[in-house]
Scaffold this motif. Structure first.
Motif, PDB file in Angstrom:
ATOM      1  N   UNK A 165       0.717  -1.346  -0.497  1.00  0.00           N
ATOM      2  CA  UNK A 165      -0.072   0.131  -0.268  1.00  0.00           C
ATOM      3  C   UNK A 165       0.764   1.371   0.349  1.00  0.00           C
ATOM      4  N   UNK A 166       0.910   2.095  -0.881  1.00  0.00           N
ATOM      5  CA  UNK A 166       1.845   2.906  -1.118  1.00  0.00           C
ATOM      6  C   UNK A 166       3.531   2.491  -0.825  1.00  0.00           C
ATOM      7  N   UNK A 167       3.877   1.660  -0.704  1.00  0.00           N
ATOM      8  CA  UNK A 167       4.852   0.891  -0.413  1.00  0.00           C
ATOM      9  C   UNK A 167       5.131   0.392   0.426  1.00  0.00           C
ATOM     10  N   UNK A 168       4.165   0.369   1.509  1.00  0.00           N
ATOM     11  CA  UNK A 168       4.220  -0.094   2.777  1.00  0.00           C
ATOM     12  C   UNK A 168       3.920  -1.537   3.253  1.00  0.00           C
ATOM     13  N   UNK A 169       3.518  -2.542   3.880  1.00  0.00           N
ATOM     14  CA  UNK A 169       1.918  -2.829   4.609  1.00  0.00           C
ATOM     15  C   UNK A 169       2.233  -3.274   6.420  1.00  0.00           C
ATOM     16  N   UNK A 170       1.732  -4.155   6.521  1.00  0.00           N
ATOM     17  CA  UNK A 170       1.469  -3.801   8.130  1.00  0.00           C
ATOM     18  C   UNK A 170       0.948  -4.947   8.339  1.00  0.00           C
ATOM     19  N   UNK A 171       2.308  -5.913   9.632  1.00  0.00           N
ATOM     20  CA  UNK A 171       2.620  -6.871   9.590  1.00  0.00           C
ATOM     21  C   UNK A 171       2.284  -7.694  10.900  1.00  0.00           C
ATOM     22  N   UNK A 172       1.409  -8.204  11.407  1.00  0.00           N
ATOM     23  CA  UNK A 172       0.386  -9.080  12.669  1.00  0.00           C
ATOM     24  C   UNK A 172       0.852  -9.816  12.769  1.00  0.00           C
ATOM     25  N   UNK A 173       1.754 -10.722  14.115  1.00  0.00           N
ATOM     26  CA  UNK A 173       1.344 -11.994  14.588  1.00  0.00           C
ATOM     27  C   UNK A 173       0.980 -11.710  15.663  1.00  0.00           C
ATOM     28  N   UNK A 174       0.643 -13.037  16.318  1.00  0.00           N
ATOM     29  CA  UNK A 174      -0.270 -13.380  17.904  1.00  0.00           C
ATOM     30  C   UNK A 174       0.486 -13.853  18.002  1.00  0.00           C
ATOM     31  N   UNK A 175       1.636 -14.341  18.262  1.00  0.00           N
ATOM     32  CA  UNK A 175       2.759 -15.252  19.490  1.00  0.00           C
ATOM     33  C   UNK A 175       4.068 -15.848  18.286  1.00  0.00           C
ATOM     34  N   UNK A 176       4.576 -16.457  19.091  1.00  0.00           N
ATOM     35  CA  UNK A 176       6.138 -16.771  17.561  1.00  0.00           C
ATOM     36  C   UNK A 176       5.408 -18.211  17.500  1.00  0.00           C
ATOM     37  N   UNK A 177       5.791 -18.305  16.546  1.00  0.00           N
ATOM     38  CA  UNK A 177       5.161 -19.879  15.513  1.00  0.00           C
ATOM     39  C   UNK A 177       4.322 -19.353  15.294  1.00  0.00           C
ATOM     40  N   UNK A 178       3.378 -18.834  15.067  1.00  0.00           N
ATOM     41  CA  UNK A 178       2.033 -18.418  14.207  1.00  0.00           C
ATOM     42  C   UNK A 178       1.554 -17.920  13.181  1.00  0.00           C
ATOM     43  N   UNK A 179       0.830 -17.905  12.840  1.00  0.00           N
ATOM     44  CA  UNK A 179       0.384 -17.036  11.445  1.00  0.00           C
ATOM     45  C   UNK A 179       0.919 -15.723  11.210  1.00  0.00           C
ATOM     46  N   UNK A 180       1.042 -15.387  10.277  1.00  0.00           N
ATOM     47  CA  UNK A 180       1.360 -14.006   9.913  1.00  0.00           C
ATOM     48  C   UNK A 180       0.099 -12.594   8.804  1.00  0.00           C
TER      49      UNK A 180
END
Length: 129
Positions: free
Chosen positions: A95-110
């Motif tokens: 989105x115009x050169x960036x995105x947001x990455x969200x992670x719940x915890x170690x080893x979880x889906x991104x």
């Protein structure tokens, strides 16, 4: 549809431990560099968050691949995923050169988020996480 489905909420959760804005082009370049060492016997790249950096690495019998990029401060976390899947999700979420990455915890889906778009990359199991 009726039926029995996997408990996907265990992997893809609206709750997340942290969210970080990432430069799309830098992320894709870093993943491509690190994923050069991916093989069928040693699949995936490891994303290590912490100390204002995102370190992306892979290791196999053909060598090691490592790249780092600066990010905003986050909690320490590690996840492992297929390099090509990470590149595809980042490209789709751009989105115009960036995105947001969200992670719940170690080893979880991104989750890769840009506006109303949400893409998900499932993790590869990590023995040491």
């Amino acid at each position: 549809c009726e039926g029995r489905y996997p408990k996907w909420h265990n992997w893809i959760s609206p709750a997340y431990k942290f969210a970080v804005q990432i430069n799309t082009a830098r992320f894709i370049q870093a993943v491509r560099i690190a994923s050069q060492a991916e093989t069928a016997l040693h699949p995936g790249v490891t994303l290590s968050f912490g100390n204002g950096k995102l370190a992306i690495s892979s290791s196999s019998d053909v060598g090691d691949g490592t790249a780092e990029m600066l990010i905003e401060e986050t909690e320490t976390m590690e996840v492992k995923a297929n390099g090509a899947s990470l590149v595809d999700a980042a490209t789709a979420a751009d989105n115009n050169g960036t995105f947001e990455m969200r992670i719940k915890d170690n080893g979880s889906a991104m989750s890769f988020v840009a506006g109303a778009f949400v893409g998900t990359v499932m993790p590869i199991a990590m023995e040491d996480v």
